[in-house]
Design an enzyme around this catalytic site. Structure first.
Site, PDB file in Angstrom:
ATOM      1  N   ARG A  17      -6.598 -13.617   5.096  1.00  0.00           N
ATOM      2  CA  ARG A  17      -6.256 -12.843   5.081  1.00  0.00           C
ATOM      3  C   ARG A  17      -7.590 -11.450   5.355  1.00  0.00           C
ATOM      4  O   ARG A  17      -7.272 -10.207   5.936  1.00  0.00           O
ATOM      5  CB  ARG A  17      -4.858 -12.189   4.427  1.00  0.00           C
ATOM      6  CG  ARG A  17      -3.886 -13.104   4.282  1.00  0.00           C
ATOM      7  CD  ARG A  17      -3.218 -12.870   3.013  1.00  0.00           C
ATOM      8  NE  ARG A  17      -2.244 -11.633   2.560  1.00  0.00           N
ATOM      9  CZ  ARG A  17      -1.643 -11.076   2.580  1.00  0.00           C
ATOM     10  NH1 ARG A  17      -2.241 -11.303   1.075  1.00  0.00           N
ATOM     11  NH2 ARG A  17      -0.897  -9.683   2.401  1.00  0.00           N
ATOM     12  N   ASP A  48      -0.890 -12.345  10.386  1.00  0.00           N
ATOM     13  CA  ASP A  48      -0.839 -12.166   8.503  1.00  0.00           C
ATOM     14  C   ASP A  48       0.483 -11.145   8.350  1.00  0.00           C
ATOM     15  O   ASP A  48       1.542 -10.572   8.040  1.00  0.00           O
ATOM     16  CB  ASP A  48      -1.380 -10.937   8.589  1.00  0.00           C
ATOM     17  CG  ASP A  48      -1.476 -10.874   6.457  1.00  0.00           C
ATOM     18  OD1 ASP A  48      -0.384 -11.197   6.138  1.00  0.00           O
ATOM     19  OD2 ASP A  48      -2.294 -10.515   6.117  1.00  0.00           O
ATOM     20  N   GLN A 105      -5.333 -11.346  11.528  1.00  0.00           N
ATOM     21  CA  GLN A 105      -5.042 -10.103  10.688  1.00  0.00           C
ATOM     22  C   GLN A 105      -4.130  -9.712  12.207  1.00  0.00           C
ATOM     23  O   GLN A 105      -2.975  -9.965  11.106  1.00  0.00           O
ATOM     24  CB  GLN A 105      -5.590  -8.946  10.241  1.00  0.00           C
ATOM     25  CG  GLN A 105      -5.702  -8.513   9.109  1.00  0.00           C
ATOM     26  CD  GLN A 105      -7.253  -7.032   9.547  1.00  0.00           C
ATOM     27  OE1 GLN A 105      -7.573  -6.732  10.127  1.00  0.00           O
ATOM     28  NE2 GLN A 105      -7.935  -7.241   8.376  1.00  0.00           N
ATOM     29  N   SER A 156       1.945 -10.068   5.081  1.00  0.00           N
ATOM     30  CA  SER A 156       1.644  -8.576   5.268  1.00  0.00           C
ATOM     31  C   SER A 156       2.844  -7.921   5.848  1.00  0.00           C
ATOM     32  O   SER A 156       2.964  -6.306   5.183  1.00  0.00           O
ATOM     33  CB  SER A 156       0.165  -7.872   6.032  1.00  0.00           C
ATOM     34  OG  SER A 156      -1.009  -8.474   5.141  1.00  0.00           O
ATOM     35  N   TYR A 188      -7.961 -10.180  -4.277  1.00  0.00           N
ATOM     36  CA  TYR A 188      -6.616 -10.231  -4.675  1.00  0.00           C
ATOM     37  C   TYR A 188      -7.185  -9.788  -6.484  1.00  0.00           C
ATOM     38  O   TYR A 188      -8.269  -9.946  -6.891  1.00  0.00           O
ATOM     39  CB  TYR A 188      -6.497 -11.857  -4.626  1.00  0.00           C
ATOM     40  CG  TYR A 188      -5.281 -11.712  -4.078  1.00  0.00           C
ATOM     41  CD1 TYR A 188      -4.485 -11.563  -3.178  1.00  0.00           C
ATOM     42  CD2 TYR A 188      -6.370 -12.205  -2.075  1.00  0.00           C
ATOM     43  CE1 TYR A 188      -3.204 -11.961  -1.781  1.00  0.00           C
ATOM     44  CE2 TYR A 188      -5.828 -12.455  -1.615  1.00  0.00           C
ATOM     45  CZ  TYR A 188      -4.012 -12.470  -0.633  1.00  0.00           C
ATOM     46  OH  TYR A 188      -3.622 -12.327   0.505  1.00  0.00           O
TER      47      TYR A 188
HETATM   48  P1  NAD Z   1       0.422  -9.350  -3.878  1.00  0.00           P
HETATM   49  O1  NAD Z   1       2.003  -8.973  -3.184  1.00  0.00           O
HETATM   50  O2  NAD Z   1      -0.219 -11.102  -3.795  1.00  0.00           O
HETATM   51  O3  NAD Z   1       0.174  -8.459  -4.805  1.00  0.00           O
HETATM   52  C1  NAD Z   1       0.983  -7.372  -5.062  1.00  0.00           C
HETATM   53  C2  NAD Z   1      -0.176  -6.267  -5.800  1.00  0.00           C
HETATM   54  O4  NAD Z   1      -0.018  -6.358  -7.486  1.00  0.00           O
HETATM   55  C3  NAD Z   1      -1.911  -6.627  -5.366  1.00  0.00           C
HETATM   56  O5  NAD Z   1      -2.106  -5.082  -4.832  1.00  0.00           O
HETATM   57  C4  NAD Z   1      -2.158  -6.648  -7.239  1.00  0.00           C
HETATM   58  O6  NAD Z   1      -3.207  -7.012  -6.913  1.00  0.00           O
HETATM   59  C5  NAD Z   1      -1.468  -6.938  -7.536  1.00  0.00           C
HETATM   60  N1  NAD Z   1      -1.008  -7.139  -9.032  1.00  0.00           N
HETATM   61  C6  NAD Z   1      -1.049  -8.613  -9.587  1.00  0.00           C
HETATM   62  N2  NAD Z   1      -1.119  -9.240 -10.564  1.00  0.00           N
HETATM   63  C7  NAD Z   1      -1.010  -7.690 -11.417  1.00  0.00           C
HETATM   64  C8  NAD Z   1      -0.675  -7.290 -12.384  1.00  0.00           C
HETATM   65  N3  NAD Z   1      -0.480  -7.459 -13.546  1.00  0.00           N
HETATM   66  N4  NAD Z   1      -0.592  -5.624 -12.415  1.00  0.00           N
HETATM   67  C9  NAD Z   1      -0.613  -4.957 -12.014  1.00  0.00           C
HETATM   68  N5  NAD Z   1      -0.743  -5.478 -10.264  1.00  0.00           N
HETATM   69  C10 NAD Z   1      -0.696  -6.789 -10.557  1.00  0.00           C
HETATM   70  O7  NAD Z   1      -0.582  -9.302  -3.150  1.00  0.00           O
HETATM   71  P2  NAD Z   1      -1.128  -8.476  -1.237  1.00  0.00           P
HETATM   72  O8  NAD Z   1      -0.502  -6.616  -1.426  1.00  0.00           O
HETATM   73  O9  NAD Z   1      -0.442  -9.556  -0.086  1.00  0.00           O
HETATM   74  O10 NAD Z   1      -2.967  -7.588  -1.236  1.00  0.00           O
HETATM   75  C11 NAD Z   1      -3.292  -8.077  -1.883  1.00  0.00           C
HETATM   76  C12 NAD Z   1      -4.967  -7.396  -2.021  1.00  0.00           C
HETATM   77  O11 NAD Z   1      -5.226  -8.214  -0.859  1.00  0.00           O
HETATM   78  C13 NAD Z   1      -5.194  -5.769  -1.084  1.00  0.00           C
HETATM   79  O12 NAD Z   1      -6.266  -5.251  -1.725  1.00  0.00           O
HETATM   80  C14 NAD Z   1      -4.614  -5.845  -0.379  1.00  0.00           C
HETATM   81  O13 NAD Z   1      -5.657  -4.517   0.677  1.00  0.00           O
HETATM   82  C15 NAD Z   1      -5.613  -7.098   0.394  1.00  0.00           C
HETATM   83  N6  NAD Z   1      -5.163  -7.894   1.653  1.00  0.00           N
HETATM   84  C16 NAD Z   1      -6.433  -7.309   2.744  1.00  0.00           C
HETATM   85  C17 NAD Z   1      -5.998  -7.348   4.275  1.00  0.00           C
HETATM   86  C18 NAD Z   1      -6.657  -8.216   5.180  1.00  0.00           C
HETATM   87  O14 NAD Z   1      -8.186  -8.015   4.503  1.00  0.00           O
HETATM   88  N7  NAD Z   1      -6.197  -7.931   5.937  1.00  0.00           N
HETATM   89  C19 NAD Z   1      -4.249  -7.928   4.378  1.00  0.00           C
HETATM   90  C20 NAD Z   1      -3.909  -8.005   2.889  1.00  0.00           C
HETATM   91  C21 NAD Z   1      -4.319  -7.941   1.950  1.00  0.00           C
END
Ligand code: NAD
Length: 367
Positions: free
Chosen positions: A122, A131, A128, A134, A227
């Site tokens: 991602r 994705d 993107q 997301s 992550y």
């Molecule tokens: P996810 O669904 O895997 O997790 C959700 C959130 O839970 C994340 O923010 C993670 O840091 C948090 N988390 C995990 N373990 C935890 C804990 N023990 N306590 C508290 N919080 C905890 O994650 P997601 O929403 O799919 O995305 C995660 C990361 O990936 C983010 O930084 C997001 O910005 C990034 N991301 C980037 C792109 C991109 O670059 N295009 C796309 C999607 C997501």
């Protein structure tokens, strides 16, 4: 011959979404694809067969749909369907490849190109538009705030009336990724007082830029690719102790913390749920077959605890908005199709860093 695309009717009982909507089919047909849709595939998402026909698709029985060069499905097709696939075909969808990968591996070993969107890299900007994690997480976060507001027996905003003033609801969102940030934004729009929390320190700025407060703990855990990494046992205990002290003061808690391929961390234990006020609501977006973030949450179930707290297990909550979720899913799938068709021919390039990462070969399941 145009490249053929087959849209399957979903095999999972609870699945309401469809992999391509009529709007996306219109675009694909215009771009020269031949689209076959299994009769009834869109029914549960609110798209009847007639809309697919009007979009230029052919309605067919499963055997014809499964003969397409690119077969698309939201979740895993059943065994009868996968057995019908032959070498050189592509199967694209969200197959939960980390969980029980063996049947997907067996299919790949037979020469079917299995592309599972939960393995999409991602962080690569070209990925993107594909994705699905997301797009579905965003819907889940929005819906979680709406469901919490619907179940909660008081106002979300502050209400000043002739009969007195009602305090705004206080909402805590644990995990500020895609779903968490959308839950924060939605709860804010509904007028609640919102606080966000994440183990990734970078989340602080994103939370505060939405006008929410940030709950700080002493535990930080940045992992690969932006992550969170899994916490050690000591870090988890420390985190729970610090969070527990804060949680009891909130009316609504929405949890979204997942770690890819692993059991979600338990962020809210039974004792903490027991300390919350009667009428409080918890929505656990991590609740699924591997567990959830909240003690006692059950997938797709609402549980009321002895102290009057409603715990909603909602790992698949995007299914409650099947039309919107399918629209987004279909656009993501169309972007994958655009990447595997070159000059009017199906060409799955496993050396491509986006396509190769999604292709099931030998999956290394995290230990
Ligand atoms: P996810 O669904 O895997 O997790 C959700 C959130 O839970 C994340 O923010 C993670 O840091 C948090 N988390 C995990 N373990 C935890 C804990 N023990 N306590 C508290 N919080 C905890 O994650 P997601 O929403 O799919 O995305 C995660 C990361 O990936 C983010 O930084 C997001 O910005 C990034 N991301 C980037 C792109 C991109 O670059 N295009 C796309 C999607 C997501």
């Amino acid at each position: 011959m145009p490249v053929s695309i087959g849209v399957l009717r979903e095999a999972a009982e609870g699945e309401t979404r469809v992999a391509l909507t009529p709007a996306v089919v219109t675009t694909l047909v215009r771009d020269g694809f031949g689209v076959t849709v299994e009769s009834g595939a869109g029914d549960r998402a609110g798209f009847p067969d007639a809309e697919y026909e009007a979009a230029g698709a052919t309605l067919a029985e499963p055997t014809a749909t499964l003969a397409a060069q690119v077969v698309v499905s939201v979740g895993r097709p059943d065994a009868a369907a996968t057995e019908a696939l032959t070498p050189g075909q592509a199967l694209v969808g969200l197959f939960d490849a980390w969980h029980e990968p063996h049947e997907l591996e067996a299919l790949a070993a037979r020469g079917v190109h299995v592309l599972s969107l939960d393995r999409l890299p991602r962080q690569i900007s070209r990925a993107q538009t594909m994705d699905v994690l997301s797009s579905q997480a965003s819907i889940a976060g929005y819906r979680a705030a709406i469901v919490a507001a619907e179940v909660y027996g008081r106002y979300f905003p502050m209400m000043v009336t002739a009969a007195g003033t009602a305090k705004p609801a206080s909402v805590l969102v644990l995990g500020a990724g895609v779903a968490g940030l959308q839950a924060i934004a939605t709860a804010r729009r509904l007028g609640a007082r919102v606080t966000g929390y994440d183990v990734r320190p970078a989340a602080r700025e994103e939370v505060t830029s939405l006008g929410a407060a940030f709950l700080a703990t002493t535990v930080d855990a940045v992992g690969e690719g932006g992550y969170a990494r899994e916490l050690t046992t000591e870090e988890s205990a420390q985190q729970r102790a610090e969070l527990s002290a804060a949680i009891a003061g909130f009316d609504i808690v929405i949890t979204t913390a997942k770690v890819p391929g692993r059991r979600p961390p338990e962020l809210v234990d039974a004792e903490t749920v027991g300390a919350m006020r009667r009428g409080s609501v918890i929505v656990d977006l991590a609740a699924g077959p591997l567990g959830g973030n909240v003690a006692g949450s059950r997938p797709d179930a609402r549980v009321e605890t002895a102290n009057g707290v409603t715990v909603i297990g909602a790992g698949e909550i995007a299914r409650e908005m099947a039309p919107a979720a399918s629209d987004a899913f279909g656009r993501n799938i169309a972007a994958v199709i655009a990447a595997i068709v070159v000059d009017g021919e199906l060409a799955v390039d496993l050396t491509d860093d986006v396509i190769g990462a999604m292709a099931i070969n030998q999956i290394e399941v995290p230990a």
